[in-house]
Design a protein around this motif. Structure first.
Motif, PDB file in Angstrom:
ATOM      1  N   CYS A  62       0.821  -1.220   0.000  1.00  0.00           N
ATOM      2  CA  CYS A  62       0.000   0.000   0.000  1.00  0.00           C
ATOM      3  C   CYS A  62       0.853   1.267   0.000  1.00  0.00           C
ATOM      4  O   CYS A  62       0.390   2.323  -0.418  1.00  0.00           O
ATOM      5  CB  CYS A  62      -0.930   0.009   1.211  1.00  0.00           C
TER       6      CYS A  62
ATOM      7  N   LEU B 143       4.380   1.483  -1.150  1.00  0.00           N
ATOM      8  CA  LEU B 143       5.392   1.585  -2.206  1.00  0.00           C
ATOM      9  C   LEU B 143       4.904   1.060  -3.552  1.00  0.00           C
ATOM     10  O   LEU B 143       5.553   1.300  -4.571  1.00  0.00           O
ATOM     11  CB  LEU B 143       6.648   0.794  -1.812  1.00  0.00           C
ATOM     12  N   SER B 144       3.817   0.306  -3.561  1.00  0.00           N
ATOM     13  CA  SER B 144       3.300  -0.298  -4.792  1.00  0.00           C
ATOM     14  C   SER B 144       4.401  -1.007  -5.590  1.00  0.00           C
ATOM     15  O   SER B 144       4.596  -0.738  -6.784  1.00  0.00           O
ATOM     16  CB  SER B 144       2.616   0.775  -5.648  1.00  0.00           C
TER      17      SER B 144
ATOM     18  N   TYR C 107      -8.440  -5.175  -2.975  1.00  0.00           N
ATOM     19  CA  TYR C 107      -8.485  -3.713  -3.108  1.00  0.00           C
ATOM     20  C   TYR C 107      -7.491  -3.208  -4.131  1.00  0.00           C
ATOM     21  O   TYR C 107      -7.779  -2.271  -4.881  1.00  0.00           O
ATOM     22  CB  TYR C 107      -8.228  -3.044  -1.744  1.00  0.00           C
ATOM     23  N   ILE C 108      -6.274  -3.789  -4.134  1.00  0.00           N
ATOM     24  CA  ILE C 108      -5.279  -3.398  -5.140  1.00  0.00           C
ATOM     25  C   ILE C 108      -5.527  -4.258  -6.374  1.00  0.00           C
ATOM     26  O   ILE C 108      -5.227  -5.448  -6.383  1.00  0.00           O
ATOM     27  CB  ILE C 108      -3.835  -3.612  -4.621  1.00  0.00           C
ATOM     28  N   GLU C 109      -6.082  -3.646  -7.407  1.00  0.00           N
ATOM     29  CA  GLU C 109      -6.434  -4.430  -8.601  1.00  0.00           C
ATOM     30  C   GLU C 109      -5.247  -4.529  -9.540  1.00  0.00           C
ATOM     31  O   GLU C 109      -5.075  -3.693 -10.418  1.00  0.00           O
ATOM     32  CB  GLU C 109      -7.627  -3.795  -9.320  1.00  0.00           C
ATOM     33  N   ALA C 110      -4.435  -5.553  -9.347  1.00  0.00           N
ATOM     34  CA  ALA C 110      -3.285  -5.777 -10.219  1.00  0.00           C
ATOM     35  C   ALA C 110      -3.126  -7.280 -10.352  1.00  0.00           C
ATOM     36  O   ALA C 110      -2.930  -7.984  -9.358  1.00  0.00           O
ATOM     37  CB  ALA C 110      -2.029  -5.141  -9.616  1.00  0.00           C
TER      38      ALA C 110
ATOM     39  N   PRO D 165      -9.076   4.732  -7.483  1.00  0.00           N
ATOM     40  CA  PRO D 165      -7.799   4.435  -8.145  1.00  0.00           C
ATOM     41  C   PRO D 165      -7.775   4.884  -9.603  1.00  0.00           C
ATOM     42  O   PRO D 165      -8.802   4.933 -10.257  1.00  0.00           O
ATOM     43  CB  PRO D 165      -7.725   2.900  -8.063  1.00  0.00           C
TER      44      PRO D 165
ATOM     45  N   SER E 171     -11.198   1.462 -10.779  1.00  0.00           N
ATOM     46  CA  SER E 171     -12.160   0.613 -10.064  1.00  0.00           C
ATOM     47  C   SER E 171     -12.923   1.330  -8.954  1.00  0.00           C
ATOM     48  O   SER E 171     -13.309   0.722  -7.972  1.00  0.00           O
ATOM     49  CB  SER E 171     -11.420  -0.582  -9.486  1.00  0.00           C
TER      50      SER E 171
ATOM     51  N   ARG F 201     -16.563   4.598 -12.780  1.00  0.00           N
ATOM     52  CA  ARG F 201     -15.698   3.457 -13.031  1.00  0.00           C
ATOM     53  C   ARG F 201     -15.295   3.443 -14.507  1.00  0.00           C
ATOM     54  O   ARG F 201     -16.136   3.641 -15.385  1.00  0.00           O
ATOM     55  CB  ARG F 201     -16.454   2.175 -12.656  1.00  0.00           C
TER      56      ARG F 201
ATOM     57  N   VAL G  96       0.937   0.038  -9.356  1.00  0.00           N
ATOM     58  CA  VAL G  96      -0.342   0.730  -9.576  1.00  0.00           C
ATOM     59  C   VAL G  96      -0.080   2.163  -9.115  1.00  0.00           C
ATOM     60  O   VAL G  96       0.399   2.984  -9.864  1.00  0.00           O
ATOM     61  CB  VAL G  96      -1.483   0.080  -8.767  1.00  0.00           C
ATOM     62  N   HIS G  97      -0.348   2.458  -7.878  1.00  0.00           N
ATOM     63  CA  HIS G  97       0.127   3.656  -7.188  1.00  0.00           C
ATOM     64  C   HIS G  97      -0.117   3.394  -5.719  1.00  0.00           C
ATOM     65  O   HIS G  97      -0.924   2.538  -5.366  1.00  0.00           O
ATOM     66  CB  HIS G  97      -0.563   4.931  -7.674  1.00  0.00           C
TER      67      HIS G  97
ATOM     68  N   PRO H  45     -14.647  -0.792   3.676  1.00  0.00           N
ATOM     69  CA  PRO H  45     -15.392  -1.926   3.113  1.00  0.00           C
ATOM     70  C   PRO H  45     -14.483  -3.077   2.681  1.00  0.00           C
ATOM     71  O   PRO H  45     -14.946  -4.214   2.571  1.00  0.00           O
ATOM     72  CB  PRO H  45     -16.131  -1.323   1.920  1.00  0.00           C
TER      73      PRO H  45
END
Lengths: 294, 294
Positions: A220, A222-223, A254-257, B61, B76, B83, B148-149, B171
């Motif tokens: 979350c 440094l990605s 949550y991190i969509e990768a 994001p 997302s 979206r 991602v970031h 959530p």
């Protein structure tokens, strides 16, 4: 030909060469600064006429600020005799060549970036889990330094004291990540060395959960494109699948990768250079020092 | 002259100008993408002949990978209608100028670096604490991006459920930092809006402790030279001294840097640009886009 020193709290690994294919190494036990540095310099001096430069990847805390008059020093370590030790200066004065200097984990990250599991990546994290926990981060192709340098092992993580009443072994923070999940913390909690825990011992699953909590925080923050986990504790290879599963559970989509969600076994990996990551990283530091000097 | 859009979940702040001294701004409520973007573009179009480029600092994001076919999109988000919204593409097509694009917090970090509390710093963190919690990190003079970031609000922090039985409002993660310490989390825990909590309400001290736990983790991970804290929750200015004291207590002298230990009131600070950090950061993104296009 470059010289390399991986300065560790229990041993110095010294090497000369140009890469993994021609590395000639020697190990020197870490005793007093003068005895240890004399032996390291002696090994390098034999090849001095061929050496362009030397790189040092050191245990810390160290001073990485080139503007500081203690640049290249080990600073506030509790290790007897090593406090305020001018590591880079001693090597530069003895050998008369440019010296590159960084933390042990930043060195290992550079080694993995050049020849190992982070080749071609601009953003990744190298983590070591052993006597301590430390992280070397690379962002946009550059090693993270900052005000001092990262001390990633000392982040705070959730600690359920009902499930795990162990109070933590860090002398500064008790139950920071290092205090809960370093090798000595495992030893103190279970009374046996980490390597002797059987794969189904509850200490393995607990360890995986703490390490995954750290990884989730770093994902979350440094990605990274990949996380490389080395060090003595990670020799328990059962940890890897447990850590990956727990990391996915914690991130919870949550991190969509896809690199994380679909390819976790390529996302959290062992160092491709094994225990040579640090000394090979010191070689990269030597190259950089030679380039700067030219 | 540059154009700037700070794209937020409740409002878009649009501006034209060259810096804090000549900024002409307008606020547009965030409704549907087409209505909101039409109004934003309409405002910028009036100055189009003077605009070199436009910068967008957006809620997320978002896709920041220039190689990706969804570069410049909001991806997302749960926000209805937004979206997979091609924010950067829509502005570029409407105005025919280069468009720079980054997250809202990265934008705010760039604004503070250029004109605010991070001038002259190479390594710092901009944090916003409001409807959500987000962080923009700068390391070695470059904004952290990565796979991602960063999604800094979603790090895990210690949560004592006996002292604070609130289960958390995220959530995805329940009791991540955002789930424990965002404005909506405070509202859900105490039943009143954060700004209405009196300075001696226990919710203020608890909030400071969670935020300081996050800061301690980021100090150990990124080693920033300064941390800038903005956002609606930080309007409770009583939080600042409490956060600084708790950060020092958590670090407990381990990070030996006088910038932290002796000058905490200069280490954790409010944004010098106040609520204009984001839109001024978008102006910096516009400048960068213009330079790349030249």
């Amino acid at each position: 030909m470059y010289g390399a020193i991986e300065a560790g709290g229990t041993k110095f690994v010294c090497a000369v060469g140009t890469g993994p294919g021609d590395l000639e190494t020697v190990q020197i036990p870490t005793t007093s600064p003068s005895a240890t540095l004399d032996a390291a310099v002696e090994f390098l001096r034999r090849r001095r006429t061929e050496l362009h430069s030397v790189g040092i990847a050191s245990f810390g805390p160290v001073d990485l600020n080139p503007e500081s008059w203690t640049y290249g020093y080990i600073t506030s370590t509790p290790k007897p005799g090593w406090r305020n030790c001018d590591l880079a200066g001693a090597v530069r004065k003895s050998l008369g060549v440019p010296v590159g200097f960084d933390t042990d984990v930043n060195g290992a990250a550079l080694g993995e970036a050049r020849w190992g599991a982070a080749r071609g990546l601009s953003d990744f994290l190298y983590l070591t889990v052993g006597t301590g926990i430390g992280g070397g981060g690379v962002s946009g192709g550059r090693v993270l330094h900052g005000l001092v340098h990262p001390e990633m092992g000392h982040i705070r993580v959730p600690h359920d004291r009902i499930e795990d009443p162990f109070e933590g072994s860090c002398p500064y923070h008790k139950d920071c990540l290092e205090g809960l999940a370093s090798g000595p913390a495992m030893q103190a909690r279970w009374g046996i060395p980490p390597r002797e825990l059987s794969p189904d011992h509850p200490g393995i699953a607990l360890e995986a959960r703490y390490l995954a909590a750290g990884l989730a925080t770093w994902v979350c923050t440094l990605s990274p494109q990949r996380i490389i986990m080395g060090g003595g504790v990670m020799q328990q290879s059962r940890l890897f699948p447990l850590i990956r599963a727990e990391l996915l559970r914690l991130l919870n989509g949550y991190i969509e990768a896809r690199e994380i969600t679909d390819c976790a076994d390529q996302y959290v990996v062992a160092p491709a250079l094994g225990s040579r990551a640090g000394v090979l990283g010191a070689l990269v530091l030597a190259e950089e020092a030679a380039r700067r000097a030219d």
